[in-house]
Scaffold this motif. Structure first.
Motif, PDB file in Angstrom:
ATOM      1  N   UNK A 472       0.990  -6.996  -0.156  1.00 16.16           N
ATOM      2  CA  UNK A 472       1.020  -7.706  -1.450  1.00 16.16           C
ATOM      3  C   UNK A 472       0.739  -6.771  -2.633  1.00 16.16           C
ATOM      4  N   UNK A 473       0.948  -5.481  -2.462  1.00 23.12           N
ATOM      5  CA  UNK A 473       0.693  -4.532  -3.544  1.00 23.12           C
ATOM      6  C   UNK A 473       1.892  -4.378  -4.467  1.00 23.12           C
ATOM      7  N   UNK A 474       1.776  -3.416  -5.382  1.00 23.21           N
ATOM      8  CA  UNK A 474       2.843  -3.169  -6.355  1.00 23.21           C
ATOM      9  C   UNK A 474       3.399  -1.758  -6.176  1.00 23.21           C
ATOM     10  N   UNK A 475       4.462  -1.496  -6.921  1.00 24.36           N
ATOM     11  CA  UNK A 475       5.109  -0.178  -6.865  1.00 24.36           C
ATOM     12  C   UNK A 475       4.163   0.907  -7.401  1.00 24.36           C
ATOM     13  N   UNK A 476       3.144   0.457  -8.126  1.00 21.42           N
ATOM     14  CA  UNK A 476       2.163   1.406  -8.665  1.00 21.42           C
ATOM     15  C   UNK A 476       1.188   1.869  -7.593  1.00 21.42           C
ATOM     16  N   UNK A 477       1.065   1.072  -6.515  1.00 17.81           N
ATOM     17  CA  UNK A 477       0.057   1.357  -5.496  1.00 17.81           C
ATOM     18  C   UNK A 477       0.550   2.279  -4.389  1.00 17.81           C
ATOM     19  N   UNK A 478       1.761   2.833  -4.520  1.00 16.69           N
ATOM     20  CA  UNK A 478       2.299   3.682  -3.458  1.00 16.69           C
ATOM     21  C   UNK A 478       1.386   4.868  -3.191  1.00 16.69           C
ATOM     22  N   UNK A 479       1.144   5.123  -1.915  1.00 14.94           N
ATOM     23  CA  UNK A 479       0.334   6.276  -1.508  1.00 14.94           C
ATOM     24  C   UNK A 479       1.039   7.006  -0.375  1.00 14.94           C
ATOM     25  N   UNK A 480       0.906   8.328  -0.359  1.00 12.60           N
ATOM     26  CA  UNK A 480       1.581   9.138   0.658  1.00 12.60           C
ATOM     27  C   UNK A 480       1.029   8.837   2.050  1.00 12.60           C
ATOM     28  N   UNK A 481       1.910   8.887   3.053  1.00 13.56           N
ATOM     29  CA  UNK A 481       1.513   8.681   4.448  1.00 13.56           C
ATOM     30  C   UNK A 481       1.683   9.973   5.231  1.00 13.56           C
ATOM     31  N   UNK A 482       0.970  10.040   6.366  1.00 14.44           N
ATOM     32  CA  UNK A 482       1.186  11.167   7.286  1.00 14.44           C
ATOM     33  C   UNK A 482       1.194  10.614   8.709  1.00 14.44           C
ATOM     34  N   UNK A 483       1.841  11.365   9.596  1.00 13.01           N
ATOM     35  CA  UNK A 483       1.932  10.928  10.987  1.00 13.01           C
ATOM     36  C   UNK A 483       0.719  11.459  11.742  1.00 13.01           C
ATOM     37  N   UNK A 490      -2.550   6.750   5.899  1.00 11.39           N
ATOM     38  CA  UNK A 490      -2.597   7.377   4.569  1.00 11.39           C
ATOM     39  C   UNK A 490      -2.899   8.871   4.682  1.00 11.39           C
ATOM     40  N   UNK A 491      -2.201   9.670   3.884  1.00  9.85           N
ATOM     41  CA  UNK A 491      -2.427  11.117   3.907  1.00  9.85           C
ATOM     42  C   UNK A 491      -3.838  11.432   3.432  1.00  9.85           C
ATOM     43  N   UNK A 492      -4.312  10.661   2.442  1.00  8.87           N
ATOM     44  CA  UNK A 492      -5.684  10.823   1.950  1.00  8.87           C
ATOM     45  C   UNK A 492      -6.471   9.562   2.324  1.00  8.87           C
ATOM     46  N   UNK A 493      -7.093   9.616   3.498  1.00 11.08           N
ATOM     47  CA  UNK A 493      -7.745   8.416   4.052  1.00 11.08           C
ATOM     48  C   UNK A 493      -8.899   7.929   3.170  1.00 11.08           C
ATOM     49  N   UNK A 494      -9.664   8.876   2.626  1.00 12.25           N
ATOM     50  CA  UNK A 494     -10.821   8.491   1.813  1.00 12.25           C
ATOM     51  C   UNK A 494     -10.395   7.764   0.537  1.00 12.25           C
ATOM     52  N   UNK A 495      -9.379   8.320  -0.107  1.00  9.22           N
ATOM     53  CA  UNK A 495      -8.890   7.731  -1.354  1.00  9.22           C
ATOM     54  C   UNK A 495      -8.363   6.320  -1.088  1.00  9.22           C
ATOM     55  N   UNK A 496      -7.610   6.193   0.020  1.00 10.69           N
ATOM     56  CA  UNK A 496      -7.096   4.869   0.375  1.00 10.69           C
ATOM     57  C   UNK A 496      -8.248   3.894   0.609  1.00 10.69           C
ATOM     58  N   UNK A 497      -9.225   4.336   1.387  1.00 12.15           N
ATOM     59  CA  UNK A 497     -10.352   3.455   1.742  1.00 12.15           C
ATOM     60  C   UNK A 497     -11.113   3.017   0.495  1.00 12.15           C
ATOM     61  N   UNK A 499      -9.943   2.646  -2.474  1.00 13.04           N
ATOM     62  CA  UNK A 499      -9.152   1.727  -3.303  1.00 13.04           C
ATOM     63  C   UNK A 499      -8.890   0.397  -2.610  1.00 13.04           C
ATOM     64  N   UNK A 500      -8.523   0.474  -1.314  1.00 13.27           N
ATOM     65  CA  UNK A 500      -8.000  -0.735  -0.663  1.00 13.27           C
ATOM     66  C   UNK A 500      -8.747  -1.118   0.608  1.00 13.27           C
ATOM     67  N   UNK A 501      -9.821  -0.418   0.929  1.00 16.47           N
ATOM     68  CA  UNK A 501     -10.539  -0.718   2.165  1.00 16.47           C
ATOM     69  C   UNK A 501      -9.921  -0.025   3.366  1.00 16.47           C
ATOM     70  N   UNK A 502     -10.356  -0.445   4.563  1.00 20.26           N
ATOM     71  CA  UNK A 502      -9.902   0.251   5.769  1.00 20.26           C
ATOM     72  C   UNK A 502      -8.411   0.023   6.011  1.00 20.26           C
ATOM     73  N   UNK A 503      -7.746   1.073   6.521  1.00 19.12           N
ATOM     74  CA  UNK A 503      -6.293   1.017   6.770  1.00 19.12           C
ATOM     75  C   UNK A 503      -5.930  -0.092   7.753  1.00 19.12           C
ATOM     76  N   UNK A 504      -6.890  -0.404   8.672  1.00 22.77           N
ATOM     77  CA  UNK A 504      -6.588  -1.422   9.691  1.00 22.77           C
ATOM     78  C   UNK A 504      -6.390  -2.808   9.067  1.00 22.77           C
ATOM     79  N   UNK A 505      -6.802  -2.969   7.803  1.00 22.04           N
ATOM     80  CA  UNK A 505      -6.575  -4.257   7.124  1.00 22.04           C
ATOM     81  C   UNK A 505      -5.100  -4.507   6.848  1.00 22.04           C
TER      82      UNK A 505
END
Length: 507
Positions: A472-483, A490-497, A499-505
DNA sequence: TGAACGAGCCC
DNA sequence: GTACGCGCTCGTTCA
């Protein structure tokens, strides 16, 4: 004999049209309430700026000259006011209309942001800001209001149209609304606009970009060994290297601002056929910024050492006259840029330089050229067009070919996820979280491994950088991913966490 | 009302 | 000797 477009190339456009019409049908969700509210808010801002301008003493002079016809949004009036009445010296002129006499100048002093940048008075600052906000409302937000429609799910969507028949280089274009020119570089305006574009509910917006698409495709045309190595070596940093040469710096002294400036005003400009004089002028202009400091160095007063001071110590004290008729004087930045240019094309990329000569001469001989993607271009073109358009066109065709496959496979696998748009070298997606890894892998593999099998001329392999936003995010919330261990995170796990909480959400 | 122009955003 | 290219959309101005 004119050159002929191949069957394959024609089929690419036909199948591309079908894929794009499916994408048009899907559409992009927009936040109607946010857009309406933002139009109101920005309207207040514009009125406040206009009120400030009317209180300014400069406005009285404008009234004296233009009377009842005075208009705060008139570029023509502002140019006359600033460069005739207030006596500022114009540095940028407008094009002006066609003229029989080549000696006749029809343009006037420009009132563009660049032309007014150094006119340091509040009236002009307010004018430029008001113009920019006006553009935001009338074009970008206004287009969404004009074009949005309500779907059966109750939400509002725009359906941009994509064209494959409007661009001479065989790229695509986009209209009603144009989804390919939305603010990105200006952080404040990018934030305002990109928040208007939202994922479908319970989906994530995603993007798969080719990294340095045109640089890599160019290397496939020229086969310049240095360019090929740089395109394949993740540690290579040609922008930093150019910054070192141009500004007499060591690699660790190049900060982000300097690197970005050199990347845009030197590397890309040179790559597209610009020459030392205009490059030198642009870079010098950018170096006036307080951000242009030498990383890790301080001046006598203990403050960060400015690059202009650093250059002075190296014997470069001024820009120079930048007169195309005159040879640059020694000791000027202009003269230095000329030397760097000779090194750049004569020593660093000699094969690329030779390719440009050969490619253009071959065009002159045959009256046309063939793109590696099978498109024949016949007709009269300028030198830079002949050199640049096969690279631009072929880069887009990489995306188009992969996109056709991706749209087909999404259908075949009955994915809920959809392709929602395309911006020349990037693919935009609405991703259902349950399909996220499959979707990203399918896109990545189609755009790289699969594509290279179809087009063996891609000896420098393309690369993809996936991004996504939260559910439910916006085009402004795009963040880089890594495999990571076969899944995308998320490529930057801390930054993601943060802003948006744990990735598992995001499921 | 429409055309030409200027302006500004993207890759 | 060169003078990055390709688009879309809007407001102003003028016929």
């Amino acid at each position: 004999m004119p050159l002929t477009t191949t069957f394959e190339a024609n089929r690419l456009l036909l199948e591309g049209s079908l894929a794009l019409s499916e994408i048009e049908g899907v559409g992009v969700r927009v936040d109607r309430e946010y857009v309406k509210k933002t139009i109101e808010d920005v309207g207040h801002t514009i009125r406040a700026l206009h009120a400030d301008m009317q209180k300014d003493p400069v406005f009285a002079r404008m009234r004296r000259r233009f009377g009842d016809k005075t208009k705060l949004s008139s570029a023509d009036q502002v140019a006359k006011l600033v460069f005739e009445d207030l006596g500022y010296t114009p540095v940028v002129m407008t094009e002006g209309g066609e003229s029989e006499d080549p000696n006749e100048r029809r343009g006037r002093a420009s009132a563009s942001a660049k032309a007014l940048e150094h006119v340091d008075i509040p009236f002009v600052k307010n004018y430029l800001l008001a113009q920019k906000y006006t553009k935001l409302v009338t074009t970008y937000l206004g287009n969404i209001m004009q074009e949005m429609v309500q779907h059966a799910d109750g939400d509002w969507y725009v359906h941009p149209s994509y064209n494959l028949n409007t661009v001479v280089t065989f790229r695509s274009s986009c209209n009603n609304p144009n989804y390919q020119n939305i603010y990105k570089r200006d952080p404040a305006f990018a934030a305002i606009m990109r928040k208007a574009y939202r994922s479908r509910r319970e989906f994530q917006l995603g993007e798969c970009d080719y990294s340095s698409a045109e640089v890599k495709v160019a290397a496939n045309y020229t086969l310049d060994p240095t360019a090929m190595r740089e395109a394949m070596d993740p540690k290579a940093d040609p922008h930093r290297e150019a910054a070192c040469k141009l500004l007499h710096l060591r690699p660790e002294q190049v900060n982000k601002y300097i690197r970005n400036t050199v990347k845009a005003a030197w590397v890309f400009a040179q790559f597209y056929g610009d020459y030392y004089l205009s490059c030198a002028r642009n870079i010098w202009f950018q170096l006036q910024s307080p951000n242009a400091v030498v990383e890790g160095a301080t001046d006598a007063a203990g403050k960060p050492l400015h690059v202009l001071e650093h250059l002075k110590a190296k014997g470069i004290k001024e820009l120079g006259d930048c007169d195309p008729e005159q040879r640059p004087r020694p000791g000027t930045f202009e003269a230095h840029a000329q030397q760097v240019e000779e090194w750049y094309w004569g020593v660093k990329y000699p094969i690329h330089t030779q390719w440009k000569r050969d490619w253009y001469n071959e065009y002159l001989r045959r009256g046309g050229f063939m793109m590696k993607t099978g498109f024949a271009v016949n007709g009269v073109y300028k030198r830079n067009e002949v050199i640049n358009s096969p690279i631009q066109g072929s880069s887009f065709h990489c995306l188009l070919k992969a996109m056709i496959r991706i749209v087909k496979l999404f259908k075949k696998y009955k994915f809920k996820s959809r392709v929602i748009g395309e911006v020349h070298d990037s693919l935009n997606l609405d991703i259902h979280p349950s399909e996220r890894d499959d979707v990203i892998n399918l896109c990545r593999d189609s755009m790289t491994t699969w594509l290279v099998k179809q087009w063996p001329w891609l000896v420098v392999p393309p690369q993809v950088e996936p991004e996504c936003c939260p559910v439910d995010g916006s085009w402004y919330d795009l963040a880089a991913l890594k495999e990571q261990d076969g899944i995308w995170v998320p490529a930057d796990a801390d930054k993601w966490a943060a802003k948006y909480g744990d990735w598992s959400l995001q499921s």
